[in-house]
Write a protein that holds these residues in place. Sequence first.
Motif, short mmCIF file in Angstrom:
data_model
loop_
_atom_site.label_atom_id
_atom_site.label_comp_id
_atom_site.label_asym_id
_atom_site.label_seq_id
_atom_site.Cartn_x
_atom_site.Cartn_y
_atom_site.Cartn_z
N ALA A 348 22.96 -51.56 6.12
CA ALA A 348 23.23 -51.50 4.68
C ALA A 348 22.64 -50.18 4.20
O ALA A 348 21.43 -49.97 4.31
N PHE A 350 22.20 -47.26 1.19
CA PHE A 350 22.21 -47.14 -0.27
C PHE A 350 21.96 -45.70 -0.70
O PHE A 350 21.07 -45.03 -0.16
N ILE A 358 20.55 -47.58 -7.91
CA ILE A 358 21.53 -47.63 -6.81
C ILE A 358 22.89 -47.23 -7.36
O ILE A 358 23.47 -47.92 -8.20
N GLN A 361 26.77 -47.86 -2.26
CA GLN A 361 26.33 -48.66 -1.11
C GLN A 361 27.42 -48.67 -0.06
O GLN A 361 28.60 -48.49 -0.35
N LYS A 456 22.16 -57.43 -1.71
CA LYS A 456 23.41 -56.69 -1.84
C LYS A 456 24.49 -57.21 -0.89
O LYS A 456 25.68 -57.22 -1.22
#
Length: 745
Positions: A348, A350, A358, A361, A456
């Motif tokens: 993941a 970011f 953020i 992503q 997320k």
Amino acid sequence: MSKNKKPKQNFLFEEVLAFLQHNSEKSFNYKQVGAAMEINSDSERAQLIETLQTLKQNGFVIEKELGKFTIKQTRNYLTGAIDFTSQGTAFVVIGNDEDDVFIPFKRTKDALQGDLVKIVLNSNHRGKRKEGEVVEVLQRSRTQFVGTLKLSQKFAFVIPDSHKIHVDFFVNLTKIKDAKEGQKVQVKLLEWKQGEQNPNGEVIEVFGFPGEHNTEIHAIMAEYGLPESFSDEVEYYARKLDLEINEKEIKKRRDFRDITTFTIDPYDAKDFDDALSLKKLDNGNWEVGVHIADVTHYLKPGTVLDKEAVNRATSVYLVDRVIPMLPEVLSNFVCSLRPNEEKYTFSAVFEMTDKAEIIGQWFGKTIINSDRRFTYEEVQEIIEGAEGEYKDDIMVLDRLAKILRAERTAKGSIFFDKAEVKFKLDDEGKPLGVFFKTQKDAHKLIEDFMLLANRKVAEFLGKPKDGENNNASKNKNDQKNLCVYRIHDAPNDEKLATLSGFVAKFGYKMNLGSKQKSVDSINKLLTDVKNKKEQSIIELLAIRSMPKAIYTTDNAGHYGLGFEYYTHFTSPIRRYPDVLIHRLLEARLNKENYSNQKELENLCKHSSEMERMAAEAERASIKFKQVEFMKDKIGEEFAGVVSGVTEWGIYVEIVENKCEGMVRARDMKGDSYYFDEENYRYVGKNSGKIYALGDTVNIIIKNADLVKKQLEYAFVDQEESSKKFGDNRDEKSKKFVDHKKRRGR
């Protein structure tokens, strides 16, 4: 040690029975039942056919015509799992929001703890609670038990360790496997004939004499069904896996090998399942990568390795060993993100501003090469000002993590900072010392980025996208929003009110007006009690006021973290739900489907149960080591805090080592004390002396029972008073021995 495990629960048994009962006027073949219950996989269809045949054999259903089943019309029976009390009475958990049914001592038939039973309600009982009687055991929760062997000239008994197993097992002398009087053994249930007071069993494993390290640890493993090793079949399969990194696979992945990447773990960790990368972008933002071992690249659905991982569901951490979910070749080597080795990962990534906002992503398969393996202690020293490798990167990550943490706090995260008890053991497992694992900034740095990735990923899988029906995530048939959530419901008003009432006695006020106010109030409380005498007990009660977190496909948010969507993505080496999330995420990214709600929910239920079992086993091993550590300290004095008050005595936790023991009510000297249940305290009738929850006290160690894993304390002031004025209790009282009555002995 025996490699036998608990039998797998047939998840369909209750559900098929309930479906046929609900449609009692019709008959169905297995395909119709399967369609109604949304069963799609071949393995579940096979289990369904087996379940229907079992129900038929047990007289629950009738096969009216070949292959078509209907419920047998009988009395109004209920089914559920039975949960015994230490007194031998029990409750049957029915489910479907129905009240549990109380089962009197003499109405439990041949049921044992956890069994799936059929009961009938007693229409003649008095009072508000439902009362019933067990008429049949449908499915044994387990058939193997740990206990102590007692020998006579003609027969033997095994007395179970668990206080929830209310009978002893009769064992023929030819079936004791050369066990000696007083040894700990594992007994297998053979039969329990109607009308007999005790079940018949045979000893299948001898652990040794109680109190010895290997005896107790192996007994704990057997009690909780923890395997000592993997089967030869599983080990062979794992060794035959293609573990090489190859160019064909690399081309399918995003390459992070040239980006600064490192792991941060405990000093004694062997499996490194997460790493962080950091890169400064041309636009001034930061790219933070959360890289997780790509376990699912090797762990394929339906294989013998996957079935074993499903069965274990979690790694278990006892005081002296880890019982892993996956074989060592995977957990400690090929999937472990060791430094200077190329590893497949699922990441993941970011894009974050300097203020931790953020703005982008990305999720996908990657390859990394970790530059450095850090311990928490090394990173903590750098954060506190020491020089070290990658200091600039660590300081950036720490700063971003602290911003994320502050945002979580503002949005409702509750911060429990409970110290974790650890032991320093010698080569033979004897505890040499106790220390506490506390969270500092280095731990929180990792935690904050793992929480970010988990949240997320859950949002990506479960949250309806713009333009989608907002109810899509609630539709269990909708593959678009299928996700395994880690949920944590809000505590009920009654428990919060109880907590508020208790802390008010210490001068703390809670505001329970709304969810956010309750969260803010709990966080303020946990901050205010820091370094106060009542800190330990208030933290404990605050934790107990919260419901347990579970896995499910039905999202309800995570109250403790303040997240609307949350899952577990970051530890697939040691948690099977994370494996499921990796598969769901890969399928979503490839615009494919993986599994179905029914199958996933069953796996969620199993994983939640195994997680609870693992926690209980870990606590049992810690308790044993605490008692062993205190055994050579009989007569010594320690400062403690009253951590529990019950009608049978007062629990005290020693401040310096967190070892908890009891001062028995019957042994309290110097006065006649009565239990004030409403105010969590004991009060002396003549002196007015009070021992209340949260009080600081001085105790001496009276006894350390390794067999029962219990510590017995006495209050110092009472002991001194007794010596000064004499103990007026009669000799019978002095010699009183707590003897637990057992049926059929």
